[in-house]
Design an enzyme around this catalytic site. Structure first.
Site, short mmCIF file in Angstrom:
data_model
loop_
_atom_site.label_atom_id
_atom_site.label_comp_id
_atom_site.label_asym_id
_atom_site.label_seq_id
_atom_site.Cartn_x
_atom_site.Cartn_y
_atom_site.Cartn_z
N SER A 187 0.84 -1.19 0.00
CA SER A 187 0.00 0.00 0.00
C SER A 187 0.89 1.25 0.00
CB SER A 187 -0.95 -0.04 1.21
OG SER A 187 -2.00 0.87 1.05
N MET A 188 0.83 2.11 1.00
CA MET A 188 1.70 3.28 1.03
C MET A 188 3.15 2.88 0.84
SD MET A 188 2.53 5.90 4.21
CE MET A 188 3.43 4.64 5.12
#
Length: 261
Positions: free
Chosen positions: A101-102
């Site tokens: 994700s991030m």
């Protein structure tokens, strides 16, 4: 809170469970967390990775886990500069990056910065592979922006993602401590945009869940446009946090994708 990203000689803070060079015969994979996550999320991976010929190295970002007393970093350029200065530019053996994700966007930004600093069109020093997980390609807007939501709406959005237990989200004291860090992570993620046309020289593998509402299978192929080398992608059963049920398969994918040491 002190800002360790401005201090030199702080490599040990970024790598809380790793000391010294890679173990003999193993390919090193540095793992970057999702928004609100910490290095501890990869701790179980470190115990099983050797069976796949790799050494998993969890990376601890400021403001969480073993670095909870530090100020979280809400700007991608500052975080990447600190990571490269203190960790990645110091590597003397080939290594890979994995980001969920991030963490996938951070890993891509790290790779691009290393390549730019090396001034080498053929690659970024020792970086040999980038694994991106549960993340839309850079520059693709998320379904909704979260970093500026009021606390109640942000907590509800976190609950919808499924990565945080309801009992944690319902603990006002705990979330009062965690929300500033989560909001800083989301600010970093949602405000960052790469340079138009940016592509890196190392191979990229995109991984994701078939029921991910944030980065579904249809979005993974867009990562192909961000590498000048080979590209592969694989979809697993699961949501945004599919990796919790597929640790062994992901480690296998990394092990078979990396060149022998």
């Amino acid at each position: 809170m002190r800002d360790v990203t401005r201090e030199r000689g702080a490599a040990e803070a970024w790598l809380p469970w790793t000391d010294g060079p890679p173990r003999a015969g193993l390919r090193r994979v540095f793992c970057l967390p999702y928004a609100g996550g910490a290095a501890a999320g990869y701790r179980s991976w470190t115990e099983r990775a050797e069976a796949y010929g790799i050494e998993v190295v969890p990376v601890e970002l400021p403001g969480r886990g073993t670095r909870w007393t530090e100020e979280p970093v809400a700007a991608m350029d500052r975080l990447v500069d600190a990571l490269n200065r203190e960790v990645f530019a110091r590597q003397t053996e080939p290594f890979a990056l994995f980001g969920h994700s991030m963490g996938a966007h951070i890993a891509f930004a790290v790779a691009a910065a290393l390549e730019q600093e090396a001034g080498d069109a053929d690659g970024a020093g020792g970086l040999c592979h980038l694994f991106v997980s549960a993340c839309r390609a850079p520059g693709v807007s998320p379904p909704r922006l979260l970093h500026a939501l009021p606390d109640d709406a942000l907590l509800a959005a976190l609950g919808d993602m499924g990565g945080t237990p309801p009992e944690v989200l319902g603990n006002a004291e705990l979330m009062g401590f965690a929300l500033p860090m989560i909001r800083a992570d989301l600010t970093l993620l949602e405000r960052w945009r790469p340079e138009p046309g940016l592509r890196i020289a190392c191979p990229v593998t995109a991984l994701g869940g078939d029921d991910d509402p944030l980065a579904g299978p249809a979005t993974l192929g867009a990562w192909r446009e961000f590498t000048r080398a080979s590209f592969a992608h694989r979809v697993f059963a699961g949501d945004h946090f599919y990796l919790r049920e597929h640790m062994g398969a992901i480690l296998h994918e990394m092990g078979r994708s990396l060149p022998p040491r």
